[in-house]
Enzyme design. Structure first.
Site, PDB file in Angstrom:
ATOM      1  N   LYS A 152       0.609 -63.141  -4.679  1.00  9.53           N
ATOM      2  CA  LYS A 152      -0.353 -63.163  -3.575  1.00  9.53           C
ATOM      3  C   LYS A 152      -1.743 -63.481  -4.107  1.00  9.53           C
ATOM      4  CE  LYS A 152      -1.841 -60.359   0.415  1.00  9.53           C
ATOM      5  NZ  LYS A 152      -1.683 -59.066   1.111  1.00  9.53           N
ATOM      6  N   SER A 182      -0.535 -59.132   5.879  1.00  8.82           N
ATOM      7  CA  SER A 182      -1.272 -60.249   5.313  1.00  8.82           C
ATOM      8  C   SER A 182      -0.488 -60.982   4.212  1.00  8.82           C
ATOM      9  CB  SER A 182      -2.603 -59.743   4.739  1.00  8.82           C
ATOM     10  OG  SER A 182      -2.381 -58.807   3.691  1.00  8.82           O
ATOM     11  N   SER A 231       1.182 -54.570   5.037  1.00  5.64           N
ATOM     12  CA  SER A 231       1.103 -55.995   4.716  1.00  5.64           C
ATOM     13  C   SER A 231       2.191 -56.522   3.790  1.00  5.64           C
ATOM     14  CB  SER A 231      -0.266 -56.328   4.115  1.00  5.64           C
ATOM     15  OG  SER A 231      -1.261 -56.191   5.082  1.00  5.64           O
TER      16      SER A 231
END
Length: 485
Positions: free
Chosen positions: A79, A154, A178
């Site tokens: 990420k 996210s 997330s």
């Protein structure tokens, strides 16, 4: 992609017997990315040159019979809010479009020690603020199961890349769900460890008391191995817990006889899609057939969790994002009139609308005259939510419910409606407020889209959470379902 469907142990056996090489795995990853990325858009940055060099080095280790790490040769996506040495880390924001870090996050050092290969950096909601990955300033990631649907957020890129077979596993961050919510939407496994179990050093902070790094994988066994590699005390992180790290592979027994499960009525009440509820009830029947027992419980402060979370998270974001001022790193506005104008213009140009919304909300909640009414009250409610968990865990080993109230929603339908978007996290947010571990595992399909089952455990009792998840997975075939891209 066939290699990425294998269990980690089987893949390592093939590497050891020289049926395949690490270069083969890296080739397969980039080949799959080339095929699927135009539709999925999971990556912001690819690191092909360094990945191939790392693969060649690991093949040399394999040829010479050298020591192999826990995640040897496995292609991984990271990420883009996890700092990577000399590899651009943008947090999906224009503010950091030119930021090339000069150090690795602790989890990156641990992945390198475990000998995985970083394929690239994954798309996300800007600064991890959002639940659909539509808030990225680079691209909108789509759900591999249906390109008209969101992948969640996210960590949408982290879940979509694994679901699409682009990487073997990925790392995400979880502040209010997330990792787990996108894992549920994309039909993969997402684990949020106990707060403090995995170092946050090198994770670009959104809300420091809530953020936690964790793995996204295709099955529970792989989550166990990734967690084993990244967990542990880190003196560079003041919130890192100095606890002994058990052998998590001991959780892979398949036995849950006598396991006591609490099922909060608030997690299956108003707003939960009937088909999602049905999938969760089916999962509970599977547990019953294995000798576990479950009972409905109440966690009365759940209804305040979303409001409490958005006050606290926004307040911490307001404080954490003050460092992005156009002075030290990141973009700087051109031709400002003075210093204050430079701050204003740099932040106006660099941040997207959702980030600005949360900074403003947090600054308001922390301001003189409102601090007691909002921030302090939210902290008190957080304590009550934590006490709800403590009381249930006095009688039960795990808490089970849906990961998200619905399956993945359509792109564009909620991006202009932040309150509806925030309510998608109603089942995941309490876990972060309490700091306890939770995992989302696939538990079926509803209208052709994946449904996630959330298993929550006591603080630092990842072993029981993983044992419950693995046992369920062994009795079902849901985790073997793949999207037809």
């Amino acid at each position: 992609m066939a290699a990425f469907d294998m269990r980690l142990q089987d893949l390592h056996n093939q590497l050891h017997s020289k049926e395949i090489t690490v270069t083969d795995l890296v080739d397969a990853s980039y080949r799959r990315i080339a095929e699927t990325e135009p539709a999925v858009k999971a990556f912001i940055t690819l690191d092909e040159e360094n990945a191939r060099a790392a693969a060649a080095q690991l093949d040399k280790v394999l040829h010479e019979g050298g020591e192999r790490g826990l995640l040897f040769g496995l292609p991984a996506g990271i990420k883009d809010n996890i700092v990577t040495d000399k590899l651009t880390t943008t947090c999906a924001s224009q503010f950091l479009s030119n930021y090339d870090p000069i150090y690795d996050a602790t989890v990156m050092k641990k992945l390198k020690a475990a000998q995985s290969v970083t394929i690239g950096k994954l798309n996300m909601d800007e600064f991890a603020m959002g639940g659909s990955t539509e808030n990225s300033s680079y691209a909108v990631t789509t759900n591999p199961w249906n390109k008209e649907r969101v992948p969640g957020g996210s960590s949408g890129g982290s879940a979509a890349a694994v679901a699409a077979g682009q990487v073997y596993f990925s790392l995400g961050s979880d502040t209010g769900g997330s990792i787990r919510q996108p894992a549920a939407y994309c039909g993969v496994v997402g684990l949020k460890p106990t707060y403090g179990l995995v170092s946050r050093f090198g994770l670009v902070a959104f809300a420091s008391s809530l953020d936690q790094i964790g793995p996204v994988t295709k099955n529970v066994e792989d989550s166990v191995y990734v967690l084993q590699a990244i967990a542990g005390h880190d003196p560079q992180d003041s919130t890192s817990a100095n606890v002994a790290i058990p052998d998590y592979t001991a959780a892979l027994t398949g036995d849950v006889k006598g396991l006591r499960i609490g099922v909060p009525k608030e997690y299956l009440g108003e707003g939960i899609d009937p088909k999602v509820k049905e999938a969760v009830m089916d999962a509970l029947r599977v547990y019953e057939s294995m000798g576990a027992v479950w009972e409905e419980v109440s966690m009365p402060h759940t209804e305040y969790a979303v409001a409490c979370y958005y006050l606290l998270a926004s307040s911490e974001a307001s404080s954490n994002l003050a460092r992005f001022d156009g002075v030290r790193y990141g973009i700087r506005a051109e031709n400002p009139d003075n210093l204050i104008d430079m701050y204003r213009k740099s932040r106006s140009e660099g941040f997207g609308p959702e980030v600005k919304r949360r900074i403003m909300l947090g600054t308001y909640a922390l301001s003189s005259g409102y601090y007691d009414a909002y921030y302090l009250k939210a902290q008190k409610v957080r304590t009550l939510i934590k006490q709800d968990f403590d009381q249930v865990f006095e009688k039960f080993d795990v808490i089970i419910g849906p990961t998200a109230p619905t399956t993945a929603f359509k792109l564009g339908t909620q991006v202009e409606d932040p309150l509806t978007m925030y309510l998608n996290d109603i089942c995941t947010i309490p876990v972060n407020l309490a700091g306890v571990p939770a995992i989302s595992v696939p538990c079926g399909l509803a209208d052709g889209l994946p449904v996630g089952l959330q298993i929550i455990g006591k603080a630092f009792d990842e072993t029981t959470v993983l044992r419950a998840a693995y046992a369920y997975e062994q009795q079902t075939e849901h985790h073997k379902l793949r999207p037809q891209l």
